[in-house]
Design a protein around this motif. Structure first.
Motif, PDB file in Angstrom:
ATOM      1  N   GLY A 125       0.824  -1.220   0.000  1.00  0.00           N
ATOM      2  CA  GLY A 125       0.000   0.000   0.000  1.00  0.00           C
ATOM      3  C   GLY A 125       0.845   1.251   0.000  1.00  0.00           C
ATOM      4  N   ALA A 251      -7.622   0.831  -0.724  1.00  0.00           N
ATOM      5  CA  ALA A 251      -6.497   0.680  -1.671  1.00  0.00           C
ATOM      6  C   ALA A 251      -5.207   0.356  -0.939  1.00  0.00           C
ATOM      7  N   SER A 252      -5.365  -0.277   0.204  1.00  0.00           N
ATOM      8  CA  SER A 252      -4.227  -0.788   0.968  1.00  0.00           C
ATOM      9  C   SER A 252      -4.707  -2.133   1.510  1.00  0.00           C
ATOM     10  N   LEU A 282      -2.800  -8.315  -7.882  1.00  0.00           N
ATOM     11  CA  LEU A 282      -2.089  -8.631  -6.642  1.00  0.00           C
ATOM     12  C   LEU A 282      -1.199  -9.872  -6.810  1.00  0.00           C
TER      13      LEU A 282
HETATM   14  P1  AFP Z   1       0.748  -0.194  -3.758  1.00  0.00           P
HETATM   15  O1  AFP Z   1       1.641  -0.955  -2.803  1.00  0.00           O
HETATM   16  O2  AFP Z   1       1.406   0.140  -5.067  1.00  0.00           O
HETATM   17  O3  AFP Z   1       0.115   1.022  -3.109  1.00  0.00           O
HETATM   18  O4  AFP Z   1      -0.450  -1.187  -4.148  1.00  0.00           O
HETATM   19  C1  AFP Z   1      -1.339  -1.588  -3.167  1.00  0.00           C
HETATM   20  C2  AFP Z   1      -2.051  -2.820  -3.606  1.00  0.00           C
HETATM   21  O5  AFP Z   1      -1.141  -3.810  -4.021  1.00  0.00           O
HETATM   22  C3  AFP Z   1      -2.956  -3.376  -2.504  1.00  0.00           C
HETATM   23  O6  AFP Z   1      -2.482  -3.118  -1.218  1.00  0.00           O
HETATM   24  C4  AFP Z   1      -4.291  -2.706  -2.776  1.00  0.00           C
HETATM   25  O7  AFP Z   1      -5.370  -3.472  -2.329  1.00  0.00           O
HETATM   26  C5  AFP Z   1      -4.302  -2.524  -4.273  1.00  0.00           C
HETATM   27  O8  AFP Z   1      -2.926  -2.520  -4.696  1.00  0.00           O
HETATM   28  C6  AFP Z   1      -4.969  -1.244  -4.682  1.00  0.00           C
HETATM   29  O9  AFP Z   1      -5.091  -1.209  -6.049  1.00  0.00           O
HETATM   30  P2  AFP Z   1      -5.670   0.090  -6.840  1.00  0.00           P
HETATM   31  O10 AFP Z   1      -4.561   1.101  -6.827  1.00  0.00           O
HETATM   32  O11 AFP Z   1      -5.992  -0.424  -8.204  1.00  0.00           O
HETATM   33  O12 AFP Z   1      -6.872   0.577  -6.095  1.00  0.00           O
END
Ligand code: AFP
Length: 344
Positions: A125, A251-252, A282
């Motif tokens: 995240g 989004a985390s 993911l």
């Molecule tokens: P980051 O580590 O690049 O912030 O990504 C976070 C993640 O892998 C996961 O923790 C979230 O659930 C998902 O991506 C969020 O994805 P979106 O940016 O598409 O909403």
């Protein structure tokens, strides 16, 4: 003794909890406890850095990309180094793999090797870090064949073979959520004494729920079963579900998983048609497998929509998968939609 003094002395620390659990196991040598201790030490250091943020100049981009082609934050690199340095010397590991690093990380020659492998996402995240939202560290522990220098192949094991999985959430409080295959327990970091204290014993996901988490901006790319499920939720009381649903998306992943562990709901990052070559967003080894182990141990379900996450035989250490998990009854419903013939 006052009530508050009594409850303080009754507190169970993470170390005490793990040692007591391991005592019941005939083959336990204490190695696993020491390994977990090193993971936890790294996470306390990460918690400190995340908490100090701009005061110590750790926010912002590093100006580089990781193996996934994603822009790296300074803290992605710092937290990766913290994990590696905390784990490579202990003698408990045959090797490590990080979401941030292309190939598995070898144990330096001067240190003994051990019987476990650790895979981790040091700061999940991280795109939220500059806006001070919750981020976390996710880890997964596998057994290692003893006496071998592990190659990538040795890490490519089904999630069902994990011996431990956990995540640490750096939010309003720092929390560790852990499973060793015997339920899920949550610990809160007491910053005053530097110890994780058992605060959430035997966490269970409610089977019923009316909350969903999905990135709605991808709606036009979804496959039919996901469209149907979300449309029915949004239709609310007047629709086929006959009840209103709420939506949340941090989004985390760590924050969304933690919410679902506490009050139920579903999380969907499904396969979508944006890039048909890309099976999901993911990562199987660093995100989906450890979370699937935790979710199932808490009574939930975790799937790609067509396959149980923990049954997937990995072919690539950085492979991505569709990820759908949460309250049992809701996930069963969504899986049943995948099993019905559709138009696309
Ligand atoms: P980051 O580590 O690049 O912030 O990504 C976070 C993640 O892998 C996961 O923790 C979230 O659930 C998902 O991506 C969020 O994805 P979106 O940016 O598409 O909403």
């Amino acid at each position: 003794m006052t009530q508050s003094a009594k409850s303080l002395t009754d507190q169970v620390t993470l170390t005490q909890f793990i040692i007591e659990q391991q005592r019941g196991l005939p083959d336990a040598s204490g190695t696993f406890t020491l390994l977990l201790n090193n993971i936890v030490t790294a996470c306390k250091q990460i918690s400190h850095r995340v908490n100090r943020g701009a005061l110590i100049g750790v926010l912002g981009s590093a100006g580089s990309e990781n193996v996934q082609g994603e822009v790296q934050k300074k803290l992605d690199i710092i937290t990766n180094d913290i994990m590696v340095k905390a784990l490579d010397w202990g003698g408990h590991l045959g090797g490590m793999a990080s979401e941030e690093i292309d190939d598995p990380i070898k144990i330096p020659k001067q240190y003994p090797k051990g019987k476990y492998l650790v895979l981790f996402d040091p700061l999940d995240g991280s795109s939220n870090i500059d806006i001070n939202l919750t981020v976390g560290t996710i880890f997964s522990v596998l057994r290692c064949r003893e006496g071998v220098e592990p190659e990538t192949e040795d890490f490519l094991r089904k999630g069902s073979e994990q011996v431990c999985a956990g995540f640490v959430l750096y939010g309003p409080s720092t929390m560790l959520v852990l499973t060793t295959g015997n339920g899920v327990n949550g610990f809160t970091l007491d910053q005053d004494i530097g110890e994780f204290i058992l605060t959430h014993r035997n966490m269970r996901i409610p089977e019923e729920s009316s909350e969903f988490a999905i990135n709605m901006s991808n709606q036009r790319f979804w496959e039919a079963p996901v469209k149907r499920y979300i449309d029915e939720c949004i239709a609310g009381q007047e629709g086929p579900r006959g009840k209103n649903f709420n939506m949340r998306w941090v989004a985390s992943l760590v924050a969304d998983v933690y919410r679902i562990l506490n009050r139920g709901g579903v999380f969907l990052y499904p396969y979508d048609l944006r890039d048909p070559e890309r099976p999901g967003k993911l990562r199987l080894m660093y995100e989906a497998n450890p979370m699937a182990f935790i979710i199932e141990q808490a009574g939930g379900l975790c799937s790609t929509g067509t396959e149980r996450i923990l049954d997937i035989k990995p072919h690539d250490i950085h492979q991505r998968v569709p990820l759908i998990f949460g309250s049992k009854n809701e996930i069963e419903r969504l899986i049943s939609y995948y099993q019905q013939p559709t138009d696309n």
